[in-house]
Design an enzyme around this catalytic site. Structure first.
Site, PDB file in Angstrom:
ATOM      1  N   ASP A   1      53.370  36.385  56.893  1.00  0.00           N
ATOM      2  CA  ASP A   1      53.956  36.623  55.575  1.00  0.00           C
ATOM      3  C   ASP A   1      54.870  37.841  55.609  1.00  0.00           C
ATOM      4  O   ASP A   1      54.792  38.729  54.757  1.00  0.00           O
ATOM      5  CB  ASP A   1      52.860  36.786  54.509  1.00  0.00           C
ATOM      6  CG  ASP A   1      53.412  36.567  53.090  1.00  0.00           C
ATOM      7  OD1 ASP A   1      54.558  36.084  52.961  1.00  0.00           O
ATOM      8  OD2 ASP A   1      52.691  36.869  52.126  1.00  0.00           O
TER       9      ASP A   1
ATOM     10  N   GLY B   1      50.861  46.411  42.042  1.00  0.00           N
ATOM     11  CA  GLY B   1      51.192  45.115  42.647  1.00  0.00           C
ATOM     12  C   GLY B   1      50.451  43.977  41.993  1.00  0.00           C
ATOM     13  O   GLY B   1      49.330  44.147  41.510  1.00  0.00           O
TER      14      GLY B   1
ATOM     15  N   GLY C   1      49.905  40.304  43.320  1.00  0.00           N
ATOM     16  CA  GLY C   1      50.172  39.278  44.332  1.00  0.00           C
ATOM     17  C   GLY C   1      49.544  37.962  43.956  1.00  0.00           C
ATOM     18  O   GLY C   1      48.938  37.821  42.897  1.00  0.00           O
ATOM     19  N   THR C   2      49.693  37.006  44.848  1.00  0.00           N
ATOM     20  CA  THR C   2      49.127  35.685  44.652  1.00  0.00           C
ATOM     21  C   THR C   2      47.599  35.772  44.594  1.00  0.00           C
ATOM     22  O   THR C   2      46.954  34.985  43.937  1.00  0.00           O
ATOM     23  CB  THR C   2      49.495  34.794  45.861  1.00  0.00           C
ATOM     24  OG1 THR C   2      50.761  35.238  46.356  1.00  0.00           O
ATOM     25  CG2 THR C   2      49.581  33.344  45.480  1.00  0.00           C
ATOM     26  N   PHE C   3      47.069  36.731  45.319  1.00  0.00           N
ATOM     27  CA  PHE C   3      45.621  36.771  45.451  1.00  0.00           C
ATOM     28  C   PHE C   3      44.955  37.900  44.664  1.00  0.00           C
ATOM     29  O   PHE C   3      43.802  38.201  44.882  1.00  0.00           O
ATOM     30  CB  PHE C   3      45.239  36.843  46.929  1.00  0.00           C
ATOM     31  CG  PHE C   3      45.832  35.715  47.709  1.00  0.00           C
ATOM     32  CD1 PHE C   3      45.423  34.416  47.467  1.00  0.00           C
ATOM     33  CD2 PHE C   3      46.826  35.938  48.632  1.00  0.00           C
ATOM     34  CE1 PHE C   3      45.990  33.358  48.149  1.00  0.00           C
ATOM     35  CE2 PHE C   3      47.399  34.887  49.335  1.00  0.00           C
ATOM     36  CZ  PHE C   3      46.977  33.590  49.087  1.00  0.00           C
ATOM     37  N   GLY C   4      45.676  38.508  43.769  1.00  0.00           N
ATOM     38  CA  GLY C   4      45.041  39.534  42.957  1.00  0.00           C
ATOM     39  C   GLY C   4      45.925  40.729  42.697  1.00  0.00           C
ATOM     40  O   GLY C   4      47.054  40.809  43.198  1.00  0.00           O
ATOM     41  N   GLU C   5      45.355  41.658  41.919  1.00  0.00           N
ATOM     42  CA  GLU C   5      46.135  42.836  41.549  1.00  0.00           C
ATOM     43  C   GLU C   5      45.889  43.973  42.535  1.00  0.00           C
ATOM     44  O   GLU C   5      44.846  44.033  43.164  1.00  0.00           O
ATOM     45  CB  GLU C   5      45.710  43.311  40.166  1.00  0.00           C
ATOM     46  CG  GLU C   5      45.909  42.290  39.060  1.00  0.00           C
ATOM     47  CD  GLU C   5      45.068  42.633  37.850  1.00  0.00           C
ATOM     48  OE1 GLU C   5      45.663  42.948  36.808  1.00  0.00           O
ATOM     49  OE2 GLU C   5      43.845  42.590  37.953  1.00  0.00           O
ATOM     50  N   VAL C   6      46.864  44.883  42.595  1.00  0.00           N
ATOM     51  CA  VAL C   6      46.706  46.077  43.436  1.00  0.00           C
ATOM     52  C   VAL C   6      46.896  47.316  42.553  1.00  0.00           C
ATOM     53  O   VAL C   6      47.820  47.355  41.733  1.00  0.00           O
ATOM     54  CB  VAL C   6      47.717  46.079  44.606  1.00  0.00           C
ATOM     55  CG1 VAL C   6      47.529  47.312  45.481  1.00  0.00           C
ATOM     56  CG2 VAL C   6      47.577  44.811  45.453  1.00  0.00           C
TER      57      VAL C   6
ATOM     58  N   LYS D   1      42.979  46.672  46.344  1.00  0.00           N
ATOM     59  CA  LYS D   1      43.427  45.287  46.178  1.00  0.00           C
ATOM     60  C   LYS D   1      42.236  44.438  45.741  1.00  0.00           C
ATOM     61  O   LYS D   1      41.256  44.312  46.481  1.00  0.00           O
ATOM     62  CB  LYS D   1      44.011  44.788  47.504  1.00  0.00           C
ATOM     63  CG  LYS D   1      44.566  43.383  47.450  1.00  0.00           C
ATOM     64  CD  LYS D   1      45.305  43.069  48.754  1.00  0.00           C
ATOM     65  CE  LYS D   1      45.685  41.629  48.877  1.00  0.00           C
ATOM     66  NZ  LYS D   1      46.464  41.348  50.086  1.00  0.00           N
TER      67      LYS D   1
HETATM   68  N1  LIG Z   1      48.078  50.407  50.853  1.00  0.00           N
HETATM   69  C1  LIG Z   1      48.972  50.253  49.908  1.00  0.00           C
HETATM   70  N2  LIG Z   1      49.649  51.314  49.419  1.00  0.00           N
HETATM   71  C2  LIG Z   1      50.562  51.148  48.459  1.00  0.00           C
HETATM   72  N3  LIG Z   1      50.899  49.971  47.920  1.00  0.00           N
HETATM   73  C3  LIG Z   1      50.281  48.880  48.361  1.00  0.00           C
HETATM   74  C4  LIG Z   1      49.286  48.950  49.372  1.00  0.00           C
HETATM   75  N4  LIG Z   1      48.858  47.696  49.613  1.00  0.00           N
HETATM   76  C5  LIG Z   1      49.553  46.886  48.790  1.00  0.00           C
HETATM   77  N5  LIG Z   1      50.407  47.579  48.036  1.00  0.00           N
HETATM   78  C6  LIG Z   1      51.346  47.067  47.020  1.00  0.00           C
HETATM   79  O1  LIG Z   1      50.802  45.926  46.405  1.00  0.00           O
HETATM   80  C7  LIG Z   1      51.634  44.788  46.649  1.00  0.00           C
HETATM   81  C8  LIG Z   1      50.767  43.555  46.801  1.00  0.00           C
HETATM   82  O2  LIG Z   1      49.854  43.761  47.875  1.00  0.00           O
HETATM   83  P1  LIG Z   1      49.604  42.617  48.944  1.00  0.00           P
HETATM   84  O3  LIG Z   1      50.923  42.160  49.438  1.00  0.00           O
HETATM   85  O4  LIG Z   1      48.631  43.100  49.939  1.00  0.00           O
HETATM   86  O5  LIG Z   1      48.924  41.554  47.997  1.00  0.00           O
HETATM   87  P2  LIG Z   1      49.123  40.007  47.827  1.00  0.00           P
HETATM   88  O6  LIG Z   1      48.327  39.657  46.657  1.00  0.00           O
HETATM   89  O7  LIG Z   1      48.760  39.318  49.070  1.00  0.00           O
HETATM   90  O8  LIG Z   1      50.641  39.871  47.559  1.00  0.00           O
HETATM   91  P3  LIG Z   1      51.618  38.631  47.685  1.00  0.00           P
HETATM   92  O9  LIG Z   1      50.815  37.401  47.564  1.00  0.00           O
HETATM   93  O10 LIG Z   1      52.578  38.836  46.568  1.00  0.00           O
HETATM   94  O11 LIG Z   1      52.271  38.781  49.017  1.00  0.00           O
HETATM   95  C9  LIG Z   1      52.457  45.140  47.880  1.00  0.00           C
HETATM   96  O12 LIG Z   1      53.682  44.444  47.900  1.00  0.00           O
HETATM   97  C10 LIG Z   1      52.656  46.637  47.675  1.00  0.00           C
HETATM   98  O13 LIG Z   1      53.705  46.877  46.780  1.00  0.00           O
HETATM   99 MG   LIG Z   2      52.152  40.688  49.556  1.00  0.00          MG
END
Ligand SMILES: Nc1ncnc2c1ncn2[C@@H]1O[C@H](COP(=O)(O)OP(=O)(O)OP(=O)(O)O)[C@@H](O)[C@H]1O
Ligand SMILES: [Mg+2]
Length: 440
Positions: free
Chosen positions: A210, A86, A88-93, A109
């Site tokens: 969200d 992943g 996201g806006t706030f970092g990689e997963v 994350k």
């Molecule tokens: N516990 C988890 N298990 C598997 N995949 C996960 C998990 N947590 C997050 N992900 C994957 O990582 C992606 C990004 O995580 P998350 O939405 O928490 O981050 P974000 O940076 O806030 O994203 P965004 O700003 O794009 O909404 C999720 O859409 C999902 O595909």
């Molecule tokens: Mg997200």
């Protein structure tokens, strides 16, 4: 930044399960107490030649920081990264494996620290506090916070990770794969779990803010988990006191409810139920149902689906800040059922969608009434997803999937054509032609 400074601060009692310290603190040069302990048996600057009262040299400080023992905050190197899943806006997963057991799989994350001059980012702190509070089968489980070692090579900048139980899929990834076919009973199970999760978080006075398919995770055994509490916040009803002034710059545009688009700052759980309605429709359309490019366009799309936004259907809407500033299409008939029927054949499903995609938030179904809807209590009953998911051995995430076709829901007159979700890639022309093309 998703949060305005005028937002009231969350008022949680810190849990002692996960503790985060933003930076290791060198010991005071003259007496005083220490925040943490040097690693036992290690080679901390506290040992050997340096005494408590001596002034540390730069080298000693560096060594102290490197060896600092963060209590409750293990080193991220205990996990081995397997793949990025992943961005996201706030970092990689990342998907990662516990090195010790070689079994436990987690999602890590990364906490984005780039723009932080003042230590640990408040947004991540909020997410952690909220996740510590929420423990439920249908909410993603935060295991711990990890950190990388501060060393000269990373200029003594620690990276923090939120570590979660790993879920094999997210709903956006599943919906973008045409080989993943949900039966009606399986769709019911997805929605029932999603609404159960919302019921739980709202009962705990938390707004998600969200809701979208990518933030809904599903394990290989078919358990749904609400995820991404990066925009979540506690809420309270302002009955006799002054109205709340929460920021309305939340929720991904395509899932943003009309009250937020009209500048409401005294909103509540219905904002998440609108998102639940959008996600529910997407279970059939396989692509987000209203894909505006701007807030104005999003409001136009909503009016074209849900009817004109007027004080007749929504008493008090005219007092919202942006009501006179936005262009609101007039004489639009409400067509939720009519336009969703070609996709959503089940009349109970259409009726529930009609109750979720309600303009006036005070009339929108809440999670409790949605869970009591006949949709969940008529045959076929909600059924387990594990058998269907067992046919798919690969993880499916939005990040790894090809972009989904924008505008799966066609203009009304084009709707007869059966849309093939394999054509999931957005063509430049369809994007450039603007949102009007994408109104079904
Ligand atoms: N516990 C988890 N298990 C598997 N995949 C996960 C998990 N947590 C997050 N992900 C994957 O990582 C992606 C990004 O995580 P998350 O939405 O928490 O981050 P974000 O940076 O806030 O994203 P965004 O700003 O794009 O909404 C999720 O859409 C999902 O595909
Ligand atoms: Mg997200």
């Amino acid at each position: 930044m998703p949060f305005n400074s005028d937002e009231p601060k969350p008022s949680f009692q810190p849990s002692n399960k996960v503790k985060v310290m933003s930076k290791p603190m060198p010991p005071p040069s003259r007496g005083g107490s220490y925040m943490g302990q040097p690693r036992s048996g290690g080679t901390s600057g506290m040992e050997g030649s340096m005494s408590v009262n001596s002034i540390m040299t730069t080298k000693e400080k560096q060594k102290y920081i490197e060896d600092y023992n963060f209590q409750y905050c293990d080193e991220a190197s205990k996990y081995e990264k397997i793949a990025k899943i992943g961005q996201g806006t706030f970092g990689e997963v990342f998907k990662a494996k516990d090195r010790k057991t070689q079994k436990k799989i987690v999602a890590m994350k990364k906490v984005l620290m780039d723009n932080e001059k003042e230590g640990f980012p408040i947004t991540a702190l909020r997410e952690i506090k909220i996740l510590q509070l929420l423990k439920h089968e249908n909410v993603v489980n935060l295991l711990e916070i990890c950190r990388t070692k501060a060393t000269l090579s990373n200029r003594y900048k620690t990276t923090f990770y939120l570590v979660f139980d790993f879920c094999e899929h997210d709903l956006a990834g599943l919906l973008s794969n045409i080989n993943v076919k949900f039966s009606l009973g399986e769709i019911k199970k997805v929605m029932q779990q999603l609404l159960n999760g919302l019921y739980y978080i709202h009962s705990n006075k938390i707004l998600h803010r969200d809701m979208k398919a990518a933030n809904v995770l599903i394990t290989k055994t078919g358990i749904l988990k609400l995820a991404d509490f990066g925009l979540a916040r506690p809420f309270s009803f302002s009955k006799n006191s002054a109205p709340n002034r929460y920021t309305n710059r939340v929720v991904t545009l395509w899932y943003r409810p009309p009250e937020l688009l009209l500048g409401d700052r005294n909103y509540g759980p219905p904002v998440d139920l609108w998102g639940a309605g959008c996600i529910m429709a997407e279970m059939w359309t396989r692509s987000p149902i209203m894909q505006g490019n701007t807030e104005q366009q999003q409001l136009t799309l909503i009016s074209q689906l849900c009817g004109s936004i007027t004080p007749e259907v929504w008493p008090g809407v005219d007092s919202l800040e942006l009501y006179t500033k936005m262009e609101l299409p007039r004489d639009q008939k409400r067509k939720v059922k009519e336009r969703l029927k070609p996709y959503v054949k089940d009349p109970f499903a259409c009726d529930l969608l009609d109750k979720l995609l309600v303009l006036d938030p005070s009339k929108r179904a809440d999670s409790d009434s949605a869970l009591n809807h006949d949709f969940f209590w008529t045959d076929p009953m909600p059924c387990d997803l594990s058998k269907m998911l067992a046919q798919h051995t690969q993880s499916m995430f939005e990040y790894l999937a090809p972009p989904r076709r924008p505008g799966h829901m066609r203009p009304h007159h084009q709707q007869a054509a059966v849309i093939n979700p394999t054509a999931a890639r957005a063509t430049t022309s369809s994007v450039e032609s603007g949102y009007q093309d994408r109104v079904f």
